[in-house]
Every structure is written in structure tokens, then in C-alpha cells.
Write a protein that holds these residues in place. Structure first.
Motif, PDB file in Angstrom:
ATOM      1  N   LYS A 144       0.848  -1.196   0.000  1.00  0.00           N
ATOM      2  CA  LYS A 144       0.000   0.000   0.000  1.00  0.00           C
ATOM      3  C   LYS A 144       0.882   1.243   0.000  1.00  0.00           C
ATOM      4  CE  LYS A 144      -3.334  -2.366   3.006  1.00  0.00           C
ATOM      5  NZ  LYS A 144      -3.909  -2.393   4.369  1.00  0.00           N
ATOM      6  N   HIS A 152       0.249   5.343   0.844  1.00  0.00           N
ATOM      7  CA  HIS A 152      -0.644   6.418   1.286  1.00  0.00           C
ATOM      8  C   HIS A 152       0.049   7.753   1.019  1.00  0.00           C
ATOM      9  CE1 HIS A 152      -2.997   3.332   3.404  1.00  0.00           C
ATOM     10  NE2 HIS A 152      -1.835   2.867   3.836  1.00  0.00           N
ATOM     11  N   SER A 153      -0.610   8.646   0.302  1.00  0.00           N
ATOM     12  CA  SER A 153      -0.076   9.988   0.075  1.00  0.00           C
ATOM     13  C   SER A 153      -1.139  11.006   0.447  1.00  0.00           C
ATOM     14  CB  SER A 153       0.361  10.167  -1.380  1.00  0.00           C
ATOM     15  OG  SER A 153      -0.715   9.992  -2.266  1.00  0.00           O
ATOM     16  N   PHE A 154      -0.713  12.137   0.972  1.00  0.00           N
ATOM     17  CA  PHE A 154      -1.667  13.114   1.480  1.00  0.00           C
ATOM     18  C   PHE A 154      -1.011  14.490   1.572  1.00  0.00           C
ATOM     19  CE2 PHE A 154       0.385  10.593   4.729  1.00  0.00           C
ATOM     20  CZ  PHE A 154       0.914  11.516   5.622  1.00  0.00           C
ATOM     21  N   TYR A 182       3.754  11.053   3.000  1.00  0.00           N
ATOM     22  CA  TYR A 182       3.634   9.696   2.454  1.00  0.00           C
ATOM     23  C   TYR A 182       3.835   8.657   3.558  1.00  0.00           C
ATOM     24  CZ  TYR A 182       4.984  12.238  -1.840  1.00  0.00           C
ATOM     25  OH  TYR A 182       5.079  13.140  -2.874  1.00  0.00           O
ATOM     26  N   ARG A 183       3.221   7.489   3.371  1.00  0.00           N
ATOM     27  CA  ARG A 183       3.556   6.291   4.124  1.00  0.00           C
ATOM     28  C   ARG A 183       3.507   5.121   3.150  1.00  0.00           C
ATOM     29  NH1 ARG A 183       6.739   5.081   8.359  1.00  0.00           N
ATOM     30  NH2 ARG A 183       6.150   3.103   9.325  1.00  0.00           N
ATOM     31  N   GLN A 223       3.778   1.292   2.842  1.00  0.00           N
ATOM     32  CA  GLN A 223       3.706   0.043   3.600  1.00  0.00           C
ATOM     33  C   GLN A 223       4.053  -1.085   2.628  1.00  0.00           C
ATOM     34  OE1 GLN A 223      -0.357   0.586   4.987  1.00  0.00           O
ATOM     35  NE2 GLN A 223       0.361   1.298   6.979  1.00  0.00           N
ATOM     36  N   VAL A 231      -1.961  10.521   8.594  1.00  0.00           N
ATOM     37  CA  VAL A 231      -1.487   9.133   8.583  1.00  0.00           C
ATOM     38  C   VAL A 231      -2.007   8.294   9.740  1.00  0.00           C
ATOM     39  CG1 VAL A 231       0.651   9.426   9.942  1.00  0.00           C
ATOM     40  CG2 VAL A 231       0.622   7.828   8.019  1.00  0.00           C
ATOM     41  N   LYS A 246      -4.748   7.040  10.835  1.00  0.00           N
ATOM     42  CA  LYS A 246      -5.713   5.949  10.679  1.00  0.00           C
ATOM     43  C   LYS A 246      -5.089   4.672  10.113  1.00  0.00           C
ATOM     44  CE  LYS A 246      -9.899   8.746  10.231  1.00  0.00           C
ATOM     45  NZ  LYS A 246     -11.068   9.099   9.373  1.00  0.00           N
ATOM     46  N   VAL A 247      -3.880   4.759   9.549  1.00  0.00           N
ATOM     47  CA  VAL A 247      -3.273   3.569   8.939  1.00  0.00           C
ATOM     48  C   VAL A 247      -2.075   3.064   9.738  1.00  0.00           C
ATOM     49  CG1 VAL A 247      -4.054   4.212   6.637  1.00  0.00           C
ATOM     50  CG2 VAL A 247      -1.779   4.917   7.383  1.00  0.00           C
TER      51      VAL A 247
END
Length: 444
Positions: free
Chosen positions: A55, A57-59, A76-77, A79, A150, A152-153
Motif C-alpha cells: 500500500k 498512502h499519500s496526502f 507519504y507512508r 507500507q 497518517v 488511521k493507517v
């Protein structure tokens, strides 16, 4: 499986990500023979699944500076893989951060974490924000805004972030506080925390100490000790500082440190007293390494890295690709017998090829700098137990982990002429653990 097929696939699918391509190429080329001994891996398309992150995640990260201006960064994260445990990896705040760098770091982290023997998957995160020149209040507001994107993940059994370049105890504290408030829980979701709220002893020192412990193990295979060896150390942050501290303790003589502006060369050696000056300079006053040269009257070279100086051992501890092919040739000409990486992928492929052609002791970062994440894993264990170990207990566990990593590198990396290819050994040992876990869990 041909490694070139996977590399070509990655380059077509994810263009303009050179750091990610480089990391994938280094691993798949070194594991190709072992992979092909397991047709069940190819049937399950395991390698393609393994090199692509689970996964991403970008925000947007929006925050307000001290002048009341609204600023925007990207967060970013990545995973990458959680086959052997929850995602685990640092957060980097630096202007250079982009998705290619974070994908390379998360990919490397997967194998590094597997080498530690601890149950941790691989991840990495960050933002194109530099704490340099920012006030504490601005850094706090940015960290809080980053966590809003970030939180929530991540979680103690999902994804456990830590520090990296630009993220130390201060930043981790701000992020942990915001996470605690948003999630409504007090758990070990971050590592590298302050001792007052769940941090582990030896965590700040762990990457530097672990690198030196691994170096000791390598030297011992040649019946060489660290005593009296002159060492080139790059960087001047946490990793470089504690690398120097352990070198001094073991009788070695660090002679260089650096930052993004240049490097210092102290032919008399960086002593414990001089190192204390550096720690105060960098950690308390956010100063520049040239101030060391001004204080102690030694050589300062602006805009350069320390790889042209004569020494016995090099310990790159700053950032990726800081040793080029030309740098490696200079190191060989100057008689370097060992290179042990405190940073992530600090040597270019050309440099690594030169080290291996000369049959020197060369330890890649995924093995040599695994001490930091190892003690992060030990911090997670202490948090789960609601208990703290002594510094001596943690240090002994760290030594054991680094010794075990070295043992596995030798097991999988010893070639027919007796030379230990630590790159191959680390990659195969980490890969086989993750691959077997993925195969056992089915096609996901």
C-alpha cells in the motif's frame, strides 16, 4: 526467472523512480540463483509481488508558519510488506523526500527487518519538509498536521513508525502526542520515544553502535581488531555521533565528520571530548560541522565528502549514494580495508562493484545499520510488556542480533574462493525469510 525481466518491468511500470529501481536491481540480481531453485516461487509470481509495495498512502500536509502563512507539503507512508510482522520503518523529513526514495527505503527495510529475527515487516514514510531553520513551534505544528494524514493507517499491531533523517526524539514526541489524542489510546505506536513515555534505553545509540558491532564481526573473520584503526565517518547526526562514540570506546580513531555543507578532517583524531562538542553543536544548537574546525583548528573542506582522506576503514553514515565510483577508487588507493554502512544505500552500484572487485570487507546498510530498527523492535516488546530493560540488557540483545545477522550473511554469502559477499548474504537471508512467510500465507 531472469532478474532483468523484473527490473525492466519495474522501470516500465514505475518510471522516473531511480532510487527504487536501484534498490530492486541490487536485490533481485543477488537472489536470482536461489530464487530459481524454488519453482514454487515462480508459480506464485512471488518476486513481482514482493518488489511492489502492499500500500502507498499519500496526502497533503497543511500547516501554519510563525508568520501566519499557510504552508503545504506532501506526506507519504509506504507500507511495503507485512508477511512477518506489522509494518515497521522510519519517517524522514527532508526537502529531497519523494516517492522513489521512500519506496526504496521501504523495500530495503523489509529485508533489513527480516534479518533482525524480530517479527517486523517493512515500511517507510516522510514528507518534503525540512526541520532545518524552523522553530520548535513550526516543527510541532507540522508534525501534528502530518499525523492527521497518517494516523488511521498506523497502530501498535498495524504499522509502527520511528525516526529517520530530520526526525529525532523531538519530532517523534510531537507525532506520538498527536496520535495519542486522535486515537484515544496510549500504545507503543511510535518508537524512538522519550524515556519518560515508553522509549527504550540505547535507542538513540543503536544504529551507530550496531554498525560498529557488525564491523567488529567482519574484522574478526580476518583476525583484525579495531584498536588503532583510523576511520572516515560521514554525517554528523545521530548515527555518525554514536558510531564515533563506539569507535573511540573500542580504541579506533575517527578522523572525519561531515554535513551537507562540507567535511572536517582532524588528523589527531576525534576524541571523546571533541565528540561531546559535536553532540552539543548539532543536537542543542543545530550548528554546522565547520564550527568544529573553527574550534579545534583542523582542516575543513566545503562542498565535499571525506572519501579522499587516507584511513583504514570507511563508515558512510549520512545519506543514499554518497560514495560514487570515483570515491570508491580513491578509498581503494588510500588503503581502505573495510566499508560498513551506517546509512541506507550510501554506495552507488559502481562503488559496490569496486569494493567487491578488491575483495575488501564490505557491509551493506541492510545488514550493518540494522541496529536501529532492532532496538526499535525491542522497544515495541518493552511497550507490550509495560516494562523497561536496563541499558546493559538492551545492549547485550543488540550485540546478539548484530552477531546473528553477520552469521547469516556469512552462511548465505560465502563464495567458492572463501570471500564473503555480504550483499548477497544479506539479500538471500532476508529474502528467504519473507518469501517463505508469503508462501505459507497464500496469494494475497
Amino acid at each position: 526467472m531472469k532478474s532483468s525481466n523484473i527490473i525492466d518491468l519495474i522501470k516500465r511500470r514505475f518510471p522516473n523512480e531511480p532510487e527504487y529501481h536501484q534498490a530492486v536491481q541490487e536485490v533481485v540480481e543477488s537472489i536470482e540463483d536461489v530464487y530459481n531453485e524454488h519453482p514454487e516461487f515462480e508459480k506464485a509470481n512471488l518476486l513481482e509481488r514482493l518488489v511492489i509495495p502492499d500500500k502507498i498512502h499519500s496526502f497533503r500536509v497543511t500547516w501554519m508558519d510563525d508568520n501566519g502563512n499557510v504552508q503545504t507539503n506532501m506526506g507519504y507512508r509506504v507500507q511495503h510488506n507485512n508477511a512477518i510482522g506489522p509494518y515497521k520503518g522510519g519517517v524522514r523529513f527532508h526537502a529531497s523526500v519523494n516517492l522513489s526514495i521512500l519506496k526504496f527505503l521501504a523495500f530495503e527495510q523489509t529485508f533489513k527487518n527480516a534479518l533482525t529475527t524480530l517479527p517486523m515487516g517493512g515500511a517507510k514514510g516522510g514528507a518534503d519538509f525540512s526541520p532545518r531553520g524552523k522553530s520548535d513551534a513550526e516543527i510541532m505544528r507540522f508534525c501534528q498536521a502530518f499525523v492527521e494524514g497518517v494516523w488511521k493507517v498506523i497502530g501498535p499491531d498495524t504499522d509502527v513508525p520511528a525516526g529517520d533523517i530530520g526526525v529525532g526524539g523531538r519530532e517523534v514526541g510531537y507525532m506520538f502526542g498527536k496520535y495519542k489524542k486522535l486515537a484515544g489510546e496510549f500504545t507503543g505506536t511510535f518508537t524512538g520515544k522519550g524515556r519518560e513515555f515508553g522509549g527504550s534505553l540505547i535507542r538513540p545509540e543503536a544504529t551507530g553502535y550496531g554498525n560498529v558491532y557488525f564491523l567488529q564481526q567482519m574484522l574478526a573473520t580476518k583476525n583484525i581488531t579495531l584498536a588503532g584503526k583510523r576511520c572516515l565517518v560521514s554525517g554528523s547526526g545521530n548515527v555518525a555521533q554514536y558510531t564515533c562514540e563506539k569507535l573511540i570506546e573500542l580504541g579506533a580513531i575517527p578522523v572525519t565528520l561531515s554535513d551537507s555543507d562540507g567535511y572536517i578532517y582532524d588528523p589527531d583524531g576525534i576524541t571523546a571530548e571533541k565528540l561531546q562538542f559535536v553532540m552539543e553543536l548539532k543536537n542543542l544548537y543545530r550548528g554546522r560541522i565547520r564550527e568544529y574546525a573553527e574550534e579545534f583548528g583542523c582542516k575543513y573542506v566545503p562542498g565535499e565528502r571525506p572519501w579522499s582522506e587516507k584511513a583504514d576503514i570507511a563508515l558512510p553514515s549520512a545519506t543514499q549514494n554518497e560514495i560514487s565510483g570515483d570515491d570508491a577508487r580513491r578509498l581503494m588507493q588510500n588503503g581502505i580495508i573495510a566499508v560498513s554502512e551506517g546509512a541506507n544505500m550510501p554506495s552507488t552500484p559502481e562503488a559496490i562493484e569496486i569494493f567487491q572487485q578488491h575483495k575488501i570487507l564490505y557491509a551493506p546498510g541492510k545488514a550493518a545499520n540494522a541496529g536501529g530498527v532492532s532496538v526499535s523492535g525491542l522497544e515495541m516488546t518493552q511497550n507490550s510488556e509495560r516494562y523497561s530493560w536496563t541499558a546493559e540488557q538492551v545492549d547485550e540483545k543488540l550485540k546478539w542480533i548484530m552477531s546473528n545477522i553477520h552469521e547469516n550473511c556469512v552462511k548465505y554469502g560465502t563464495e567458492s574462493d572463501g570471500y564473503v559477499n555480504y550483499v548477497k548474504g544479506a539479500n538471500i537471508a532476508g529474502f528467504m525469510k519473507v518469501a517463505k512467510a508469503m508462501m505459507s500465507q497464500g496469494i494475497l
